[in-house]
Design a protein around this motif. Sequence first.
Motif, PDB file in Angstrom:
ATOM      1  N   ASN A  33     -34.749 -13.448 -11.261  1.00 56.58           N
ATOM      2  CA  ASN A  33     -33.507 -13.281 -10.498  1.00 56.58           C
ATOM      3  C   ASN A  33     -32.805 -12.022 -11.006  1.00 56.58           C
ATOM      4  N   ILE A  34     -32.690 -11.005 -10.159  1.00 53.57           N
ATOM      5  CA  ILE A  34     -32.107  -9.725 -10.565  1.00 53.57           C
ATOM      6  C   ILE A  34     -30.700  -9.603  -9.989  1.00 53.57           C
ATOM      7  N   MET A  35     -29.743  -9.413 -10.882  1.00 49.74           N
ATOM      8  CA  MET A  35     -28.334  -9.395 -10.469  1.00 49.74           C
ATOM      9  C   MET A  35     -27.646  -8.129 -10.977  1.00 49.74           C
ATOM     10  N   SER A  36     -26.561  -7.746 -10.317  1.00 51.70           N
ATOM     11  CA  SER A  36     -25.790  -6.569 -10.743  1.00 51.70           C
ATOM     12  C   SER A  36     -24.610  -6.363  -9.809  1.00 51.70           C
ATOM     13  N   SER A  37     -23.762  -5.399 -10.148  1.00 49.21           N
ATOM     14  CA  SER A  37     -22.733  -4.891  -9.238  1.00 49.21           C
ATOM     15  C   SER A  37     -23.414  -4.243  -8.036  1.00 49.21           C
ATOM     16  N   PRO A  38     -22.686  -4.034  -6.945  1.00 47.58           N
ATOM     17  CA  PRO A  38     -23.268  -3.274  -5.828  1.00 47.58           C
ATOM     18  C   PRO A  38     -23.638  -1.859  -6.282  1.00 47.58           C
ATOM     19  N   GLY A  39     -24.816  -1.395  -5.893  1.00 46.90           N
ATOM     20  CA  GLY A  39     -25.180  -0.004  -6.144  1.00 46.90           C
ATOM     21  C   GLY A  39     -25.600   0.324  -7.563  1.00 46.90           C
ATOM     22  N   SER A  40     -26.041  -0.666  -8.334  1.00 42.90           N
ATOM     23  CA  SER A  40     -26.503  -0.403  -9.699  1.00 42.90           C
ATOM     24  C   SER A  40     -27.962   0.022  -9.745  1.00 42.90           C
ATOM     25  N   PHE A 118     -39.731 -11.564  -7.166  1.00 45.13           N
ATOM     26  CA  PHE A 118     -38.434 -10.992  -7.516  1.00 45.13           C
ATOM     27  C   PHE A 118     -37.393 -11.438  -6.497  1.00 45.13           C
ATOM     28  N   ILE A 119     -36.298 -11.960  -7.002  1.00 41.92           N
ATOM     29  CA  ILE A 119     -35.188 -12.368  -6.144  1.00 41.92           C
ATOM     30  C   ILE A 119     -34.066 -11.369  -6.380  1.00 41.92           C
ATOM     31  N   GLU A 120     -33.849 -10.482  -5.428  1.00 38.08           N
ATOM     32  CA  GLU A 120     -32.750  -9.515  -5.570  1.00 38.08           C
ATOM     33  C   GLU A 120     -31.486 -10.155  -5.041  1.00 38.08           C
ATOM     34  N   ASN A 121     -30.587 -10.474  -5.933  1.00 40.12           N
ATOM     35  CA  ASN A 121     -29.360 -11.163  -5.558  1.00 40.12           C
ATOM     36  C   ASN A 121     -28.379 -10.212  -4.862  1.00 40.12           C
ATOM     37  N   ILE A 122     -27.320 -10.758  -4.331  1.00 45.29           N
ATOM     38  CA  ILE A 122     -26.261  -9.949  -3.706  1.00 45.29           C
ATOM     39  C   ILE A 122     -25.529  -9.162  -4.794  1.00 45.29           C
ATOM     40  N   GLY A 123     -25.143  -7.936  -4.481  1.00 47.79           N
ATOM     41  CA  GLY A 123     -24.448  -7.092  -5.454  1.00 47.79           C
ATOM     42  C   GLY A 123     -23.078  -7.647  -5.788  1.00 47.79           C
ATOM     43  N   VAL A 141     -28.721  -5.787 -14.157  1.00 51.34           N
ATOM     44  CA  VAL A 141     -28.808  -4.326 -14.167  1.00 51.34           C
ATOM     45  C   VAL A 141     -27.381  -3.792 -14.290  1.00 51.34           C
ATOM     46  N   LEU A 142     -27.127  -3.009 -15.327  1.00 57.70           N
ATOM     47  CA  LEU A 142     -25.809  -2.392 -15.520  1.00 57.70           C
ATOM     48  C   LEU A 142     -26.025  -0.889 -15.494  1.00 57.70           C
ATOM     49  N   SER A 143     -25.392  -0.201 -14.544  1.00 58.79           N
ATOM     50  CA  SER A 143     -25.629   1.242 -14.457  1.00 58.79           C
ATOM     51  C   SER A 143     -24.574   1.995 -15.253  1.00 58.79           C
ATOM     52  N   LEU A 144     -24.993   3.111 -15.855  1.00 62.05           N
ATOM     53  CA  LEU A 144     -24.104   3.871 -16.728  1.00 62.05           C
ATOM     54  C   LEU A 144     -22.762   4.233 -16.094  1.00 62.05           C
TER      55      LEU A 144
ATOM     56  N   ASP B 149     -25.057   3.140   1.518  1.00 57.12           N
ATOM     57  CA  ASP B 149     -25.231   1.961   2.379  1.00 57.12           C
ATOM     58  C   ASP B 149     -24.217   0.843   2.148  1.00 57.12           C
ATOM     59  N   LYS B 150     -23.353   0.992   1.155  1.00 58.13           N
ATOM     60  CA  LYS B 150     -22.483  -0.127   0.795  1.00 58.13           C
ATOM     61  C   LYS B 150     -21.582  -0.626   1.923  1.00 58.13           C
ATOM     62  N   PRO B 151     -20.981   0.267   2.745  1.00 67.89           N
ATOM     63  CA  PRO B 151     -20.142  -0.261   3.836  1.00 67.89           C
ATOM     64  C   PRO B 151     -20.935  -1.148   4.798  1.00 67.89           C
TER      65      PRO B 151
END
Lengths: 221, 221
Positions: A33-40, A118-123, A141-144, B149-151
């Motif tokens: 299960n892969i999770m993160s903020s949107p756009g990471s 792989f389960i890509e969760n909602i951002g 996933v945490l992006s810099l 793509d976020k919007p």
Amino acid sequence: MEIRVVRDVLEESNLRAQENRALFDMHGIFAVNIMSSPGSGKTMLLQKTIPALTERGFSCAVIEGDITSTIDSERLQPLGIPVVQANTEPFGGDCHLGSHLVQAALKQLDLSSIDFLFIENIGNLVCPAEFYLGENRRVVVLSLPEGEDKPLKYPLMFRECNLCLLNKMDLAPYLEVDVELMKSNVHKTNGQIAILPISAKTGEGVGEWIAWLLHARGGQS
Amino acid sequence: MEIRVVRDVLEESNLRAQENRALFDMHGIFAVNIMSSPGSGKTMLLQKTIPALTERGFSCAVIEGDITSTIDSERLQPLGIPVVQANTEPFGGDCHLGSHLVQAALKQLDLSSIDFLFIENIGNLVCPAEFYLGENRRVVVLSLPEGEDKPLKYPLMFRECNLCLLNKMDLAPYLEVDVELMKSNVHKTNGQIAILPISAKTGEGVGEWIAWLLHARGGQS
């Protein structure tokens, strides 16, 4: 009364998750299960991960979680693996994947021929952490560009995960982010979590991530 | 039965929001609810916005929404304005600010001496969009590293906001992001929303954002 309702929903959610896990175990599927903020960078991570696993002889499948749209599924199409889009919009626009949605998605996959799912969760760095889907491992996933303080401000996600991928390392020279402080904040929140710095874009660290996956699957529990 | 419970909660939430708005109107406060993904730059935006408004003679205050920690409030401390930290952790760790929490925070402010009240919501591109807090305007900060793509993937947030600040423009040369496509995706989701490219870090576009705020307050509705 409200408490009873909430408890029923959570129990139902965990039951579905346990059923999913039983299916994974029965078919020898290792689910992440892969999770993160949107756009990471979750989707780009999968674009790099899946070819690396398939060239090692493993078969992969993806459940793409989004509120709406099929953008991420379309990005994965060229990989030629089974991808099921799971949208929450028809079910109230939930801000996280639920175990019932994963269960519905599993019905569209040939489970007998999947090594890694792989389960890509909602951002969303908050809510997905609260819902067990039946997965074997949880990765954040945490992006810099998100900054060093995120583990301290969104601790549940980091407490619930087995691995933190510090993504977009290629941007480090252009940011004022302190990577060591970021790592130390992750470990302050969860002393057990593994951390790997990567760049899905340049491929930096992707080998270590693949090794982590293979090791985790080997010692599957 | 479940439906009734949910409806009660939403009605209660809207009632509290209307009470907040009545307080803003009574005291001539212009309240702005700022929302975004985690790490899009809301706090740094406030660090640049507040001095620009105070030097024009306006008094500002901030309600800092976080699940836990006082990190953002501490960052704003040097500005010397009233800052109230509103943490959701003692109330179940909600993933968004609720109107009741804003109401509690307002009790800690001298409302008679505030021109602009900024409400920095919890970093979450999904749930905060669903909850009206009583604000005059809603602003979404979308940072360039999050992708074009976020919007399309998180449409409710963009539909519910009056202004979209495209932040971290200083990173454009180091990203493969197409800013024009990003803007067009914002407008595809909401034809009425204003868009301003900015960099809270370098100050680019901050003048236009201040002008937007002053204009919005002038034509307050």
